[in-house]
Design a protein around this motif. Structure first.
Motif, PDB file in Angstrom:
ATOM      1  N   PHE A   1      17.674  -9.515  31.259  1.00  0.00           N
ATOM      2  CA  PHE A   1      17.421 -10.820  30.649  1.00  0.00           C
ATOM      3  C   PHE A   1      16.628 -10.702  29.349  1.00  0.00           C
ATOM      4  CE2 PHE A   1      17.754 -11.488  35.244  1.00  0.00           C
ATOM      5  CZ  PHE A   1      18.834 -12.372  35.299  1.00  0.00           C
ATOM      6  N   ILE A   2      17.028  -9.720  28.538  1.00  0.00           N
ATOM      7  CA  ILE A   2      16.405  -9.547  27.229  1.00  0.00           C
ATOM      8  C   ILE A   2      17.509  -9.421  26.186  1.00  0.00           C
ATOM      9  CG2 ILE A   2      14.305  -8.465  28.127  1.00  0.00           C
ATOM     10  CD1 ILE A   2      15.437  -5.750  27.393  1.00  0.00           C
ATOM     11  N   ALA A   3      17.158  -9.642  24.919  1.00  0.00           N
ATOM     12  CA  ALA A   3      18.137  -9.569  23.842  1.00  0.00           C
ATOM     13  C   ALA A   3      18.597  -8.129  23.620  1.00  0.00           C
ATOM     14  CB  ALA A   3      17.536 -10.124  22.555  1.00  0.00           C
ATOM     15  N   GLU A   4      19.813  -7.985  23.136  1.00  0.00           N
ATOM     16  CA  GLU A   4      20.327  -6.638  22.881  1.00  0.00           C
ATOM     17  C   GLU A   4      19.511  -5.930  21.812  1.00  0.00           C
ATOM     18  OE1 GLU A   4      24.545  -4.351  21.852  1.00  0.00           O
ATOM     19  OE2 GLU A   4      24.521  -6.516  22.228  1.00  0.00           O
ATOM     20  N   THR A   5      18.972  -6.690  20.889  1.00  0.00           N
ATOM     21  CA  THR A   5      18.116  -6.074  19.861  1.00  0.00           C
ATOM     22  C   THR A   5      16.875  -5.445  20.497  1.00  0.00           C
ATOM     23  OG1 THR A   5      17.096  -8.250  19.476  1.00  0.00           O
ATOM     24  CG2 THR A   5      18.878  -7.573  17.982  1.00  0.00           C
ATOM     25  N   SER A   6      16.370  -6.095  21.554  1.00  0.00           N
ATOM     26  CA  SER A   6      15.221  -5.534  22.267  1.00  0.00           C
ATOM     27  C   SER A   6      15.613  -4.261  23.003  1.00  0.00           C
ATOM     28  CB  SER A   6      14.660  -6.552  23.264  1.00  0.00           C
ATOM     29  OG  SER A   6      14.174  -7.701  22.600  1.00  0.00           O
ATOM     30  N   VAL A   7      16.817  -4.261  23.566  1.00  0.00           N
ATOM     31  CA  VAL A   7      17.309  -3.058  24.242  1.00  0.00           C
ATOM     32  C   VAL A   7      17.398  -1.906  23.245  1.00  0.00           C
ATOM     33  CG1 VAL A   7      19.260  -2.010  25.459  1.00  0.00           C
ATOM     34  CG2 VAL A   7      18.621  -4.379  25.951  1.00  0.00           C
ATOM     35  N   ASN A   8      17.946  -2.193  22.070  1.00  0.00           N
ATOM     36  CA  ASN A   8      18.068  -1.160  21.035  1.00  0.00           C
ATOM     37  C   ASN A   8      16.694  -0.604  20.655  1.00  0.00           C
ATOM     38  OD1 ASN A   8      20.827  -1.601  20.980  1.00  0.00           O
ATOM     39  ND2 ASN A   8      20.730  -3.037  19.257  1.00  0.00           N
ATOM     40  N   LYS A   9      15.712  -1.493  20.556  1.00  0.00           N
ATOM     41  CA  LYS A   9      14.353  -1.057  20.212  1.00  0.00           C
ATOM     42  C   LYS A   9      13.779  -0.167  21.303  1.00  0.00           C
ATOM     43  CE  LYS A   9       9.750  -2.820  19.021  1.00  0.00           C
ATOM     44  NZ  LYS A   9       8.929  -4.034  18.801  1.00  0.00           N
ATOM     45  N   HIS A  10      13.960  -0.577  22.568  1.00  0.00           N
ATOM     46  CA  HIS A  10      13.452   0.227  23.688  1.00  0.00           C
ATOM     47  C   HIS A  10      14.109   1.605  23.709  1.00  0.00           C
ATOM     48  CE1 HIS A  10      10.972  -2.864  25.346  1.00  0.00           C
ATOM     49  NE2 HIS A  10      11.980  -3.650  25.690  1.00  0.00           N
ATOM     50  N   ILE A  11      15.424   1.651  23.469  1.00  0.00           N
ATOM     51  CA  ILE A  11      16.128   2.930  23.482  1.00  0.00           C
ATOM     52  C   ILE A  11      15.644   3.822  22.345  1.00  0.00           C
ATOM     53  CG2 ILE A  11      18.392   4.019  23.153  1.00  0.00           C
ATOM     54  CD1 ILE A  11      19.620   1.686  24.694  1.00  0.00           C
ATOM     55  N   GLY A  12      15.400   3.225  21.187  1.00  0.00           N
ATOM     56  CA  GLY A  12      14.849   3.990  20.078  1.00  0.00           C
ATOM     57  C   GLY A  12      13.494   4.586  20.435  1.00  0.00           C
ATOM     58  N   ASN A  13      12.653   3.786  21.110  1.00  0.00           N
ATOM     59  CA  ASN A  13      11.341   4.276  21.544  1.00  0.00           C
ATOM     60  C   ASN A  13      11.486   5.408  22.556  1.00  0.00           C
ATOM     61  OD1 ASN A  13      10.024   2.409  19.936  1.00  0.00           O
ATOM     62  ND2 ASN A  13       9.778   0.915  21.577  1.00  0.00           N
ATOM     63  N   ILE A  14      12.470   5.270  23.460  1.00  0.00           N
ATOM     64  CA  ILE A  14      12.706   6.308  24.472  1.00  0.00           C
ATOM     65  C   ILE A  14      13.071   7.624  23.802  1.00  0.00           C
ATOM     66  CG2 ILE A  14      14.286   7.033  26.307  1.00  0.00           C
ATOM     67  CD1 ILE A  14      14.439   4.003  27.078  1.00  0.00           C
ATOM     68  N   PHE A  15      14.005   7.564  22.868  1.00  0.00           N
ATOM     69  CA  PHE A  15      14.425   8.779  22.164  1.00  0.00           C
ATOM     70  C   PHE A  15      13.241   9.425  21.455  1.00  0.00           C
ATOM     71  CE2 PHE A  15      18.975   6.965  21.526  1.00  0.00           C
ATOM     72  CZ  PHE A  15      19.307   7.335  22.817  1.00  0.00           C
ATOM     73  N   SER A  16      12.436   8.587  20.820  1.00  0.00           N
ATOM     74  CA  SER A  16      11.292   9.100  20.072  1.00  0.00           C
ATOM     75  C   SER A  16      10.273   9.758  20.999  1.00  0.00           C
ATOM     76  CB  SER A  16      10.635   7.959  19.288  1.00  0.00           C
ATOM     77  OG  SER A  16       9.477   8.412  18.616  1.00  0.00           O
ATOM     78  N   LYS A  17       9.950   9.085  22.108  1.00  0.00           N
ATOM     79  CA  LYS A  17       8.934   9.601  23.029  1.00  0.00           C
ATOM     80  C   LYS A  17       9.398  10.855  23.771  1.00  0.00           C
ATOM     81  CE  LYS A  17       6.628   5.151  23.747  1.00  0.00           C
ATOM     82  NZ  LYS A  17       6.261   4.082  24.721  1.00  0.00           N
ATOM     83  N   LEU A  18      10.722  10.980  23.963  1.00  0.00           N
ATOM     84  CA  LEU A  18      11.247  12.167  24.632  1.00  0.00           C
ATOM     85  C   LEU A  18      11.537  13.298  23.646  1.00  0.00           C
ATOM     86  CD1 LEU A  18      13.703  10.660  27.291  1.00  0.00           C
ATOM     87  CD2 LEU A  18      11.336  11.409  27.583  1.00  0.00           C
ATOM     88  N   GLY A  19      11.259  13.040  22.364  1.00  0.00           N
ATOM     89  CA  GLY A  19      11.431  14.084  21.355  1.00  0.00           C
ATOM     90  C   GLY A  19      12.870  14.434  21.070  1.00  0.00           C
ATOM     91  N   LEU A  20      13.746  13.423  21.129  1.00  0.00           N
ATOM     92  CA  LEU A  20      15.169  13.657  20.866  1.00  0.00           C
ATOM     93  C   LEU A  20      15.466  13.267  19.422  1.00  0.00           C
ATOM     94  CD1 LEU A  20      16.627  12.189  24.176  1.00  0.00           C
ATOM     95  CD2 LEU A  20      16.082  14.573  23.632  1.00  0.00           C
ATOM     96  N   PRO A  21      15.765  14.243  18.561  1.00  0.00           N
ATOM     97  CA  PRO A  21      15.927  13.967  17.129  1.00  0.00           C
ATOM     98  C   PRO A  21      17.190  13.177  16.815  1.00  0.00           C
ATOM     99  CG  PRO A  21      16.540  16.223  17.600  1.00  0.00           C
ATOM    100  CD  PRO A  21      15.956  15.665  18.870  1.00  0.00           C
ATOM    101  N   THR A  22      17.161  12.477  15.711  1.00  0.00           N
ATOM    102  CA  THR A  22      18.320  11.676  15.293  1.00  0.00           C
ATOM    103  C   THR A  22      19.526  12.553  14.994  1.00  0.00           C
ATOM    104  OG1 THR A  22      17.515  11.756  13.005  1.00  0.00           O
ATOM    105  CG2 THR A  22      16.873   9.855  14.326  1.00  0.00           C
ATOM    106  N   THR A  23      19.300  13.840  14.732  1.00  0.00           N
ATOM    107  CA  THR A  23      20.413  14.739  14.434  1.00  0.00           C
ATOM    108  C   THR A  23      21.310  14.973  15.640  1.00  0.00           C
ATOM    109  OG1 THR A  23      18.916  16.592  14.883  1.00  0.00           O
ATOM    110  CG2 THR A  23      19.232  15.964  12.582  1.00  0.00           C
TER     111      THR A  23
END
Length: 217
Positions: free
Chosen positions: A176-198
């Protein structure tokens, strides 16, 4: 897609064959024991293997061992494992390879045809599909060096739904959250787990595998 089925229960084996054939797939072989599985996979080199963990002759982990051996011979071979119960040791062995194209579902999930077929497609495409009950039990144990410790409760919820194979839109609807919020959370997850954009699209799979392996370190 071309599929090999390994299941000793005749009714379930034939039912899977009928279901998958009706969905437009080709069953290139079916086996009922662990000894036949590895040579069959190496002979046919299917697009995906759908198999039971426990097969004759000992009904222990013949199916899983054959699948792991086949993946060593055919790198990236997608494997969708079906199990009567959540067997943490077997699920952990499958995930320990840290590769994409793996799935672990309870057998009663097959009765939910749409969900099962979606999981099949996801694994065949190199994704990960884990049964929600399997995820719940795999996450019971935690280690001190938990790589997920930095994630917020909401980020863990998002990552859990990613592990089940849901896309961003579906995750937003379920939470029950906006897709933009989901995208933000996923971005934070990638960052915190040290998964590079490459890593591109592989980051999603790597994040899910990190999540699932965290309780089995």
């Amino acid at each position: 897609m071309r599929i090999v089925i390994a299941e000793d229960n005749t009714l379930l084996r034939e039912g899977l064959s009928l279901l998958l054939t009706n969905a437009g797939h080709e069953i290139c072989a079916m086996v009922a024991d662990g000894d036949s599985l590895l040579p069959t996979l190496l002979e046919h080199r299917p697009d995906i293997a759908v198999l039971d963990v426990r097969l004759p002759p000992t009904f222990q982990d013949e199916g899983l061992r054959a699948a792991i051996a086949a993946r060593a011979e055919i790198p990236g071979l997608p494997v969708l494992v079906l199990s009567q119960y959540v067997e943490q040791a077997y699920a952990s062995k499958l995930l320990a390879q840290g590769a994409s194209g793996v799935g672990y579902l309870l057998k009663d999930r097959v009765g939910r045809i749409e969900e099962f077929l979606q999981a099949l497609d996801r694994v065949a495409d190199g994704g990960v599909a884990m049964d929600p009950e399997a995820i719940s039990q795999l996450m019971v144990r935690r280690t001190r060096n938990d790589p997920l410790a930095a994630l917020s409760a909401r980020e863990r919820e998002v990552l859990s739904l990613m592990a089940e194979g849901h896309g961003n839109t579906a995750i937003g609807e379920l939470l029950f959250i906006a897709e933009t919020s989901v995208n933000k959370h996923i971005g934070n997850i990638f960052s915190k787990l040290g998964l590079p954009t490459t890593d591109g699209g592989h980051r999603r799979v790597r994040a899910v595998l990190t999540y699932l392996n965290a309780s089995n370190a």
